[in-house]
Design a protein around this motif. Structure first.
Motif, mmCIF file in Angstrom:
data_model
loop_
_atom_site.group_PDB
_atom_site.id
_atom_site.type_symbol
_atom_site.label_atom_id
_atom_site.label_comp_id
_atom_site.label_asym_id
_atom_site.label_seq_id
_atom_site.Cartn_x
_atom_site.Cartn_y
_atom_site.Cartn_z
ATOM 1 N N ALA A 255 0.830 -1.204 0.000
ATOM 2 C CA ALA A 255 0.000 0.000 0.000
ATOM 3 C C ALA A 255 0.866 1.257 0.000
ATOM 4 N N PHE B 228 -5.440 0.769 -3.906
ATOM 5 C CA PHE B 228 -4.940 -0.593 -3.712
ATOM 6 C C PHE B 228 -6.007 -1.382 -2.960
ATOM 7 N N ILE C 216 -5.973 -0.717 3.357
ATOM 8 C CA ILE C 216 -6.293 -0.868 1.942
ATOM 9 C C ILE C 216 -7.389 0.120 1.571
ATOM 10 N N ASP C 217 -7.413 0.498 0.301
ATOM 11 C CA ASP C 217 -8.394 1.484 -0.155
ATOM 12 C C ASP C 217 -9.755 0.855 -0.418
#
Length: 412
Positions: free
Chosen positions: A249, A261, A304-305
């Motif tokens: 990330a 990501f 994480i996105d």
């Protein structure tokens, strides 16, 4: 993996179950319905491992491969999708000219052989020309669907560094417990992110491999060297995967700022019988315990996105009910910075080997209707492109008609 999709594990991973009749009401148009044009993820996975979706077979001409790829992109656009998740590193190889790893055997039939064109570069350009986003999909640790290193291309990193590799379940894997492995796979993957204007970076559900009965993953030496300070091997393994996720990330942000990501894990973090925070499921695989992937923590910590849990079961399925897992994941995502998309089992629709619910063209559409009641769900991703092409019983056409009446941009 042979020709069995990675998602076939979703079936094998469940314990014995009793079927519950599926919901039969037709989907209702709601805020996420036919006329909705606000941002939402509408994605499809395009798998290359074992030629699952593309190319249709190895050894096709470059022109034929390119034409097949464009056909998949055109179909995604026609279905009013907005994102393609393109598998560019299926088995420690590459679908772009990589200085780290050989060309994928799924292109030419021979690992390391130049296919005469650049699939990833072409995919990015052609997706963008059609108004589609393209996420580069990587498998971090899988090396081969066999256990013979001599079958790998000459100069393959797994041949040059045999101590990096573990044979398990008839396959070869890089050992996630070695810091040098973790660093190498990041270099190999980030090469593509640095070179191409991809719109996202994506991991699938494989971290430590899915368990094989009666076999152990031989990481004794790595655990002895690096496992001090952890209460047990499982905690050490989870930390190894945590490091991979956090470091990747950070590197994505450095290499291509603003690029999301995300991860698509198996849909069950832990069963409630194992952990009170878990889902009301009876799955035989739990990502926390078996794949050593603490997916819930990644969401809650904002590492994480986005996350795309593979909720590959029908509404009413006793061991893992879509209607129970959906709100569980929505609650996990609530208040976090991680966007929640839902992985959908298009490949099951119309498959005669699947339960009766999957013979109903409206099953998937009902999933999207149900998700419309949960504000945390920001869209859906369908597995996979080949099944979108065949659309055996019109399930994808039904989804498009019921929910994708207008184009919509993906969440930013």
């Amino acid at each position: 993996m042979g020709r069995v999709s990675r998602r076939a594990f979703a079936v094998a991973a469940l314990s014995a179950f009793t079927m519950v009749p599926p919901a039969s009401a037709a989907p209702q148009r709601n805020g996420r319905g036919h006329n909705r044009a606000a941002s939402e993820m509408r994605g499809v996975w395009l798998a290359t491992v074992a030629n699952r979706d593309w190319p249709s077979k190895p050894g096709l001409t470059a022109a034929r491969q390119r034409a097949e790829l464009i056909t998949h992109l055109d179909r995604a656009a026609r279905n009013r999708l907005n994102t393609v998740f393109f598998q560019v590193r299926p088995t420690a190889d590459a679908l772009w000219p990589s200085p780290f790893e050989p060309w994928s055997q799924y292109l030419t039939g021979t690992q390391g052989k130049d296919p005469g064109w650049d699939p990833l570069g072409t995919a990015v350009a052609e997706a963008h020309a059609r108004g589609l986003k393209l996420h580069a999909w990587f498998n971090p640790y899988r090396v081969a669907a066999h256990t013979d290193p001599t079958r790998l291309a000459a100069g393959h990193p797994a041949r040059s560094n045999p101590d990096w590799v573990v044979a398990y379940g008839g396959k070869l894997y890089y050992n996630p417990g070695l810091p040098e492995v973790r660093a190498f796979v990041q270099h190999a993957m980030l090469d593509a992110v640095e070179k191409y204007p991809v719109d996202g970076v994506h991991f699938d559900d494989y971290f430590y491999p899915y368990p094989v009965a009666g076999q152990g993953f031989d990481d004794d030496a790595a655990y002895e060297e690096y496992g001090a300070g952890f209460p047990n091997r499982a905690a050490w393994r989870r930390d190894n995967i945590d490091k991979l996720v956090r470091e990747t990330a950070e590197r994505v942000k450095q290499v291509r700022p603003g690029t999301p990501f995300g991860v698509s894990p198996f849909g069950v973090w832990r069963n409630a019988a194992t952990d009170s925070r878990g889902s009301d499921t009876r799955a035989g695989v739990q990502t926390y315990d078996d794949l050593h992937a603490d997916t819930r923590k990644w969401v809650r910590e904002g590492w994480i996105d986005y996350i795309v849990p593979q909720l590959y079961w029908n509404i009413g399925f006793a061991a893992a009910d879509y209607a129970k897992l959906l709100p569980w994941w929505a609650e996990v995502a609530r208040g976090s910075s991680t966007r929640l998309y839902v992985g959908e089992a298009l490949y099951k629709a119309g498959d005669p080997a699947q339960p009766a619910a999957w013979q109903d063209p409206a099953e998937l559409s009902r999933h999207l209707t149900l998700a419309g009641d949960h504000a945390q769900v920001r869209g859906h991703v369908f597995f996979a492109a080949k099944d979108m092409a065949t659309d055996r019983i019109g399930a994808m056409a039904r989804v498009a008609a019921d929910h994708y009446g207008q184009p919509a941009p993906p969440p930013r």
